[in-house]
Every structure is written in structure tokens, then in C-alpha cells.
Design an enzyme around this catalytic site. Sequence first.
Site, short mmCIF file in Angstrom:
data_model
loop_
_atom_site.label_atom_id
_atom_site.label_comp_id
_atom_site.label_asym_id
_atom_site.label_seq_id
_atom_site.Cartn_x
_atom_site.Cartn_y
_atom_site.Cartn_z
N GLY A 1 0.80 -1.21 0.00
CA GLY A 1 0.00 0.00 0.00
C GLY A 1 0.84 1.27 0.00
O GLY A 1 0.54 2.23 -0.71
N SER A 2 1.90 1.28 0.79
CA SER A 2 2.73 2.49 0.88
C SER A 2 3.34 2.82 -0.47
O SER A 2 3.35 3.98 -0.89
CB SER A 2 3.83 2.30 1.92
OG SER A 2 3.27 2.01 3.18
N ASN B 1 -8.01 4.16 8.48
CA ASN B 1 -7.43 2.99 9.13
C ASN B 1 -7.57 3.00 10.65
O ASN B 1 -7.47 1.97 11.28
CB ASN B 1 -5.96 2.81 8.74
CG ASN B 1 -5.17 4.08 8.85
OD1 ASN B 1 -5.47 5.08 8.19
ND2 ASN B 1 -4.15 4.07 9.70
N GLN C 1 -7.82 -0.05 3.39
CA GLN C 1 -8.70 -0.60 4.43
C GLN C 1 -10.03 -1.06 3.87
O GLN C 1 -10.75 -1.81 4.51
CB GLN C 1 -8.96 0.46 5.51
CG GLN C 1 -7.77 0.77 6.38
CD GLN C 1 -7.41 -0.37 7.33
OE1 GLN C 1 -8.24 -1.16 7.73
NE2 GLN C 1 -6.13 -0.46 7.66
N GLY D 1 -2.27 -6.68 0.03
CA GLY D 1 -2.77 -8.01 0.36
C GLY D 1 -2.91 -8.34 1.83
O GLY D 1 -3.83 -9.03 2.24
N HIS D 2 -1.99 -7.81 2.65
CA HIS D 2 -1.97 -8.28 4.04
C HIS D 2 -3.10 -7.73 4.90
O HIS D 2 -3.24 -8.12 6.06
CB HIS D 2 -0.60 -8.02 4.69
CG HIS D 2 -0.31 -6.59 5.04
ND1 HIS D 2 -0.40 -6.13 6.32
CD2 HIS D 2 0.08 -5.55 4.30
CE1 HIS D 2 -0.06 -4.84 6.34
NE2 HIS D 2 0.23 -4.47 5.11
N THR E 1 12.02 -7.68 -10.58
CA THR E 1 11.46 -9.01 -10.78
C THR E 1 10.20 -9.18 -9.92
O THR E 1 10.19 -8.84 -8.74
CB THR E 1 12.51 -10.08 -10.41
OG1 THR E 1 13.65 -9.86 -11.23
CG2 THR E 1 11.97 -11.48 -10.62
N CYS F 1 1.89 2.12 12.86
CA CYS F 1 3.06 2.91 12.51
C CYS F 1 3.33 3.99 13.55
O CYS F 1 4.43 4.48 13.66
CB CYS F 1 2.87 3.56 11.15
SG CYS F 1 1.95 2.54 10.02
#
Length: 395
Positions: free
Chosen positions: A72-73, A153, A181, A202-203, A239, A326
Site C-alpha cells: 500500500g505504501s 485505518n 482498508q 494483500g496483508h 522481478t 506505525c
Amino acid sequence: MRKVYADNAATTALDKRVLDDMMPYLTEIYGNPSSLYQTGAIAKEAVENAREKIAKLIGASSPLEIYFTSGGSEADNWAIKGICSALKAKGKNHIITSKFEHHAVLHTCQALEKDGFEVTYLDVYENGIVKVEDVKNAIKDTTALVTIMYANNEIGTIQPIEEIGRVCRENKVIFHTDAVQAVGNVEINVAEQNIDMLSLTGHKFHGPKGCGALYVRRGVRPDRLIDGGGQERTRRAGTENVAGIVGLASALELAISTMDERNARLTKMRDRLIDGLLKIERSRINGDRVKRLPGNVNMCFEGIEGESLLLKLDMAGISASSGSACTSGDLDPSHVLLSIGLPHEIAHGSMRLSFSDDNTEEDIDYILEQVPPIVDYLRMMSPLWEKIKNDERNN
Ligand SMILES: *Cc1c(COP(=O)(O)O)cnc(C)c1O
């Protein structure tokens, strides 16, 4: 002791089914998608299948509108810096955002301010929701980009994305949304909602960490963030994280296919928890009660420190957060809680509980049993609480 993980807005557990889908690409199929031989070609096919799946799931008109990132960042950084760099030469040097964005957006905007960009930080009011009218009024000839998050968030409030998108479209301004979110938790269709760029990771929906995507509508051209090889149609070098990309698509598919049922269940759990916790005196719920993510509860308890509460909860087996992962560890109160008008001393006594598929009604029972005595205990030792009670008596 019971263990309750209630910090799903920080990250979620990887779903076992997602891991199973990823496994071959962490083991036998290790080829580089850019290589011509078989194992490379199979990896490439997996990446392209994932791209197609994700495009369909968010309503993109083509898989070519999906670019994989490290999360996301990176997607936020790329969207904002990429558009600003591309449009600077055309005299566009103004960004519109909100006061309560994730730091991936806020700090990016602040970095651009140092480079001469002007940034308007919109108010989010007491309910934690941006006003469409404010976006409209802030747009000017020099506006390059509007970036407003889909769902916050910390307090989970959901923004009027389609309407903001419409105002941007009418004024020919590019609209990016950090939907990290929201994706997998609310219905999203980038075409119908007038979204030009969207970040996801994804997380936050039981996928792997370190893999996300940026949706970029055809015709929108952010400058590249990472120079190098020709991956992602030369737009994002490096990659590919093949297993991560496969897991991202698989997790998103699962999240969306189970969304309605999960949201009905989580909304019920959330509301029962909020009602129960509001019975504690001098407590409050932060952000709109209805226009919020099904799994988000954010409360303040006057007279205590959020950090002490979290430590006590941890000792009781409950993982919670005082805001974003964070910022915990620094002692400034959350910029999100300050943005909805909470005074410093109240913003300090905050707690975020965020739920997912993995949580049960028994988790809610346990939290409702544990929190009130902990709050009582902390207040008993709090000079701030003593002062609040003294002021009460003298009034
Ligand atoms: C978690 C989060 C991010 C950052 O995503 P990463 O994949 O951890 O880089 C950005 N924005 C919001 C709203 C988030 O919740």
C-alpha cells in the site's frame, strides 16, 4: 488464557488456502517471469492470471490497468509522486487531500510541499467524513490531484468516494484513493465510482505482506517510481513477487466472495461491542457509528493512557492498538483523533479494536468482560481521572 487478535486493521493472518495457492511459486515454479523457458513462462502466466482476476474483482476495464507493487505504501507514493511529477510541467502544482490520511499519503504530500507543491488538507469534521462540497471548493486551475482515502485505518469511517470522484471528473482533476482498508471489506467498482487510481495491499485481507497493487485507469499516466527493467509494462521495474501476486489475487477473491455474510456478522459483533463499552462512564466512540467499516471499533476512555490500556489488554491476551501500528511507540496522540476534534488528553486514552473472519462472538464476550475492570483499575491510579472527578463534584 484466551487469545483474541483484534488488530486486523494493522495486518491479518495469512489464510491457509491462500498459502496453498502460493506454495508452488515459492518452491518448484521459481522461474523468472521475464525468462523464455518453461518455468519462467508458467510464472508469467500466473502473474497475468492474477492481474486479470484483480482487474475483474475491482471493476477495472482491463488487466492492463493493474500494476503490482510492494504494498500500500508504495502504491500511494507512486500514485501521488507519479502524477505530480507528470503534471508539474503543465503548471499543476496543487494537491488536495484530507487531514486524516495514512502517513503513506500525508508524508508523501509533505515531501512534495518541500518540492514546491501546495497542499490543501481538508477537514474531516467530528464524524470523520470529508465533505464533497469542500473538495469541490478546493479545486482550482493548478490542482493536479485529489487523494482521499476510502476508509480510515484508525476510526474506520467510509468516505463518499463516488461523489468525490464525480466532482473530480467534472473538473478534469485526477482522483486517487488509498483503499487499503476498504478493499475486500466494502463493494468497490472503480469504473462506477469515478476512481482514476486506487491503492490496495494483500496483508489487510488475509493475503501475504509485501505485495499490493495500484489501479491506474487507462489514459492516466503517472511517471514511474522505480527505474530498471521492463516489468509492469516498463512502469515499475523489478522481478515480480510471483508468489505474493498469486496470493494477493487469491486472497482478494476469497475476501470478496465471502464479504456479504462476513459483513453482516461483523456489523452485529461491532455494534454489540460498542454498546457494551459505551456503558463505561466517560467513554466515547470515535467516528461515524454507521458509515464505518464493519470490523472497526475505536473508543476513548477519559482519564487513562491508551498505552497502559493496551499493555493491560495484552496481559489479558487481547491484541489491540491505540491507532495505527506505525505511530504506536511515539507519544504524540494520533493525528486522526486530533483531526476529528478530540483534545490531546482524551485522544491519548484511545483504543482501536479491529475484527476479521477469524473473530467470534466469544471474542466480543471476552473483551466486554476484560475491558471495564481494566479501565477502572487504570483510572484508580490516574491523577487525570481524579481531577476529572473533582471537577465534576465542584460543578
Ligand atoms: C496498512 C495501510 C497502508 C500501508 O500498506 P502497506 O502494505 O503496509 O505498505 C496504507 N494505507 C492504509 C489506509 C493502510 O491501512
